[in-house]
Structure formats: structure tokens, C-alpha cells
Design an enzyme around this catalytic site. Structure first.
Site, PDB file in Angstrom:
ATOM      1  N   ALA A 125     -37.863 -22.035  84.569  1.00  0.00           N
ATOM      2  CA  ALA A 125     -38.837 -21.165  85.227  1.00  0.00           C
ATOM      3  C   ALA A 125     -38.998 -19.839  84.486  1.00  0.00           C
ATOM      4  O   ALA A 125     -39.793 -18.995  84.871  1.00  0.00           O
ATOM      5  CB  ALA A 125     -38.411 -20.903  86.665  1.00  0.00           C
ATOM      6  N   SER A 128     -34.217 -17.045  82.958  1.00  0.00           N
ATOM      7  CA  SER A 128     -33.007 -16.917  82.139  1.00  0.00           C
ATOM      8  C   SER A 128     -31.788 -17.661  82.662  1.00  0.00           C
ATOM      9  O   SER A 128     -30.668 -17.128  82.638  1.00  0.00           O
ATOM     10  CB  SER A 128     -32.648 -15.440  81.914  1.00  0.00           C
ATOM     11  N   SER A 129     -31.977 -18.899  83.089  1.00  0.00           N
ATOM     12  CA  SER A 129     -30.803 -19.674  83.475  1.00  0.00           C
ATOM     13  C   SER A 129     -29.891 -19.899  82.263  1.00  0.00           C
ATOM     14  O   SER A 129     -28.669 -19.887  82.392  1.00  0.00           O
ATOM     15  CB  SER A 129     -31.208 -21.007  84.109  1.00  0.00           C
ATOM     16  N   ASP A 174     -32.871 -11.048  77.505  1.00  0.00           N
ATOM     17  CA  ASP A 174     -32.351 -11.850  78.615  1.00  0.00           C
ATOM     18  C   ASP A 174     -30.838 -11.702  78.733  1.00  0.00           C
ATOM     19  O   ASP A 174     -30.301 -11.426  79.812  1.00  0.00           O
ATOM     20  CB  ASP A 174     -32.714 -13.328  78.416  1.00  0.00           C
TER      21      ASP A 174
HETATM   22  C1  GLA Z   1     -38.132 -14.899  76.431  1.00  0.00           C
HETATM   23  C2  GLA Z   1     -37.109 -14.481  75.383  1.00  0.00           C
HETATM   24  C3  GLA Z   1     -36.893 -12.968  75.415  1.00  0.00           C
HETATM   25  C4  GLA Z   1     -38.215 -12.212  75.350  1.00  0.00           C
HETATM   26  C5  GLA Z   1     -39.207 -12.766  76.361  1.00  0.00           C
HETATM   27  C6  GLA Z   1     -40.578 -12.156  76.227  1.00  0.00           C
HETATM   28  O1  GLA Z   1     -37.625 -14.662  77.713  1.00  0.00           O
HETATM   29  O2  GLA Z   1     -35.883 -15.141  75.591  1.00  0.00           O
HETATM   30  O3  GLA Z   1     -36.027 -12.601  74.360  1.00  0.00           O
HETATM   31  O4  GLA Z   1     -38.734 -12.221  74.049  1.00  0.00           O
HETATM   32  O5  GLA Z   1     -39.342 -14.180  76.251  1.00  0.00           O
HETATM   33  O6  GLA Z   1     -40.555 -10.814  76.578  1.00  0.00           O
END
Ligand code: GLA
Length: 392
Positions: A125, A128-129, A174
Site C-alpha cells: 500500500a 513502508s511495510s 522510509d
Molecule cells: C518510496 C521510496 C522513498 C521515497 C518515496 C517517494 O516510498 O521508498 O525512498 O523516494 O517513494 O517520496
């Protein structure tokens, strides 16, 4: 699942032992503003979520490592030198990549461990899992080995695990947010220097509402890499004008105005414009937040989405439909896509009195426009990686 239930599952899976177990948690993250800026050396403003990955870990009596999860079927046991040495294209690549990075900084695991993960972040989604699994693994293993748990270093090595072992070329945002988040605070992170400031995220009567478009994020890696290389092209051209320029986001909007014609490719010019203007928007948003000017903060969120839609072109029909439907509702202060884009989630600030009715209306309209059923999460800002002491 609460911690006690999780401990029960752990014992069912790995059996009883005299060795102690410990329980750790790392959150997911939502980026409030500052998208696609981390790899351009700019500012981002993410926050940790109240849901994430919980990890129970216990020392084994041999040197093997075993990984299992309550919510993903694949599990494996072996040694990092042999069975776990190469990529499996399974979720376990995240923790294995972390162990490999720990080795590179001189942390060799002195014993084997049993690990059981439980995630409550929706997979894929864009919340950041994966970063949450990496960071909780690094923090837990360092703690078990009695080593220092420096959360900035943990973020850096987790990003390396993702870049080098998993093979995804993401920036630092993230992992940094997951490792360093603080309850009720957003993190203003300067991605070039990793200097950061915790900014109180006081939204009064407004709630954070995250909406999952449930659009599969196909092609995300190739499109992400395409944007990165377009930014590199822009930087290379602008460096001819300003040799000291290291990152696109170092340019101020008025500097960019005067230099932009040197970028002949119209697409590349638009990408660079997004980066420069979005960076300024992050700083302006933080000023607004500090003054308690939530209306302006909401406007910056809306502008950010437009820039990602028209200049950076990473939104797509589903994210745009979701944003438009939120914007139609009078309880919405601001809304934008969050994360890499091409599907995934939006983040909105919605008045608490209207949260239920806004969700109901947006869900209905979004589904009739796209044929997809969305999910919604009303959540507060949670804590970065930590040990859950009360479990013991
Ligand atoms: C993903 C990447 C991040 C960042 C975002 C966009 O989540 O893992 O490092 O670049 O996209 O802001």
C-alpha cells in the site's frame, strides 16, 4: 493480535525454551509532504504510524536463524552463510539483507535466533511495510547482541539492505521515519545531511485519514527508476550552469526559474520543477504547522498532489479519483498521494465531526468511478522503533 496472543503463537511455533524472548515493534510511515525529494537531497516530512510490525525474538541453542510470520505463509530456517545466503524473492529477503549489512559494519551474530513477525500494515500500500521489517530486525538483533542501537545508523543500514540485497533503489525517507519517528510528531528530515527536527503535529480537530486505492502498484520499480534517472539528467545539465550543485533540491524556485530553459527536454524540465517547488513547499508547510495555520498546510497538501500529478506524473487515475473525491467534501482540509505513487495510498486531513460521512461518501464515489473497493485508516502519529517492555 495483541502481544500476549503473539507470544502464544511464538511458543506454538518454536516450542518452550529457557532462553528469554524479547518483543520489538517498528511502525509504518506516512509521508505528509515532500514527495520524491529524498533521492534529490531535499526535505521530507514523514510521520510514523500507529500500526506496524511486531517482532518476537529468542536466542536458539545452535547458530541457525529461523524466520516466520503470522500473516505471510513463507518461512525458512538456515544459516546466513548457506541456505539464507542468496536472494529468495520472499519477504525474508528484508531481514536477511539486514543481517548482511550488520556483518558489513562488523556485527557478526554470536548465536542463532528464532524470529516471529506480525505485521498489521497493508502490504503493497506504500506505507513502508518493508522498511518496518528491516528496521525492527536491525534494532532487535543489535539489542539481543548487546550492541548500541543508534536509530540513524539503523535507518542507513536498512536502506542499504533494501538497495543492495533486495534490489530496490529507494531513498532514505522510509527507513528513517520508521526508525526515528516520535509519537505526535512529524519528522522534518534533510535527506542530504540527515539532520532532522521533530515538529509537533498538532492538528486540533482534524484527523489523519489514509485511504488505500487498492490499485496494484504494477511497474512501480521501473517507473521509480525512470524518475530518478530523469532527475539525474536535469542535475547534470544544471551543473553546467552551477558546478557546485550537488542535488536538484538545493536550487531555490527563483534560481530554477532563470535556469530552466537550459533543460531542453520538456519532460525532464517538469520533473526538476516539481523537485524544486516541492522542496520549498515542505519548508512552507512546516512554517504553517508551527504557526498553527492548518488551512495553509492543507493547501500545500493539495498543491503537492497537483505537482505530482501534472509535473512529476506519478499519480494515475485511481489516486487522482481518490483525491478529487476527498476534495469534494467540505470536511477535508487537504489531501494528496503519499509514497512512491502509481497506486497505493492518499493522506488527508479531515475534520473529526465529518470523518465518518466523508469516508462513506468518498468510498461510494471512488468505487463507482474505478470499480475498486478502497480501505480507510483513521490514525494518529505513532512511535518509531522500540522494545515492548511490558510484554515480559
Ligand atoms: C518510496 C521510496 C522513498 C521515497 C518515496 C517517494 O516510498 O521508498 O525512498 O523516494 O517513494 O517520496
Amino acid at each position: 493480535m495483541n502481544t500476549q496472543q503473539l507470544i502464544k503463537k511464538f511458543v506454538e511455533k518454536y516450542g518452550e525454551s529457557n532462553n528469554v524472548y524479547r518483543v520489538f515493534n517498528a511502525p509504518g510511515r506516512v509521508n505528509l509532504i515532500g514527495e520524491h525529494l529524498d533521492y534529490n537531497g531535499g526535505y521530507v516530512l514523514p510521520a510514523a504510524l500507529e500500526f506496524g510490525t511486531t517482532l518476537i525474538i529468542r536466542q536458539r541453542d545452535d547458530q541457525q536463524i529461523s524466520f516466520a510470520s503470522t500473516n505471510i505463509p513463507y518461512e525458512v530456517v538456515g544459516s546466513i552463510q548457506d541456505e539464507l545466503g542468496s536472494k529468495s524473492d520472499q519477504w525474508t529477503d528484508y531481514p536477511v539483507g539486514v543481517i548482511k549489512e550488520l556483518e558489513k559494519i562488523g556485527v557478526q551474530l554470536s548465536k542463532g535466533y528464532d524470529l516471529l513477525y506480525h505485521g498489521d500494515i497493508p502490504n503493497g500500500a506504500g506505507l513502508s511495510s518493508s522498511a518496518s521489517i528491516e528496521v525492527v530486525t536491525a534494532y532487535a538483533l543489535l539489542s539481543m547482541e548487546g550492541k548500541e542501537t543508534d536509530t540513524v545508523e539503523i535507518a542507513k543500514l536498512s536502506q542499504k539492505a533494501e538497495n543492495l540485497f533486495v534490489g530496490v533503489n529507494s531513498g532514505i525517507m522510509d527507513q528513517f521515519a520508521v526508525a526515528n519517528g516520535r509519537k505526535d510528531h512529524a519528522i522534518l528530515l534533510m535527506c542530504d545531511t540527515l539532520e532532522y527536527e521533530l515538529v509537533p503535529f498538532e492538528t486540533g480537530a482534524y484527523k489523519i485519514v489514509i485511504a488505500n486505492t487498492n490499485k496494484r502498484r504494477g511497474l512501480i520499480d521501473s517507473k521509480y527508476n525512470e524518475r530518478r534517472s530523469e532527475c539525474d539528467q536535469a542535475l547534470e545539465i544544471l551543473q553546467k550552469e552551477i558546478p557546485a550543485l550537488q542535488y536538484l533540491a538545493q536550487l531555490k524556485p527563483d534560481q530554477f526559474e532563470t535556469l530552466q530553459d537550459s533543460i531542453l527536454d520538456e519532460t525532464v524540465r517538469r520533473r526538476a520543477k516539481h523537485v524544486v517547488e516541492e522542496n520549498q513547499r515542505v519548508l512552507d508547510s512546516v512554517e504553517a504547522l508551527k504557526k498553527g495555520d492548518l488551512d495553509s498546510f492543507g493547501q500545500y497538501m493539495n498543491q503537492s498532489h497537483d505537482s505530482l500529478r501534472y509535473l512529476y506524473e506519478v499519480t494515475g487515475d485511481e489516486l487522482d479519483a481518490m483525491v478529487e473525491e476527498f476534495q469534494r467534501e467540505s470536511g477535508t482540509l487537504g489531501v494528496r498521494m503519499t509514497g512512491a505513487g502509481f497506486g497505493g495510498c492518499t493522506v488527508a486531513l479531515v475534520h473529526e465531526d465529518k470523518v465518518d460521512s466523508v469516508i462513506e461518501q468518498v468510498a461510494h464515489n471512488y468505487e463507482s468511478r474505478t470499480g475498486l473497493k478502497p480501505d480507510f485508516y483513521v490514525c494518529g502519529v505513532g512511535q518509531g522503533v522500540h522494545e515492548i517492555e511490558e510484554a515480559l
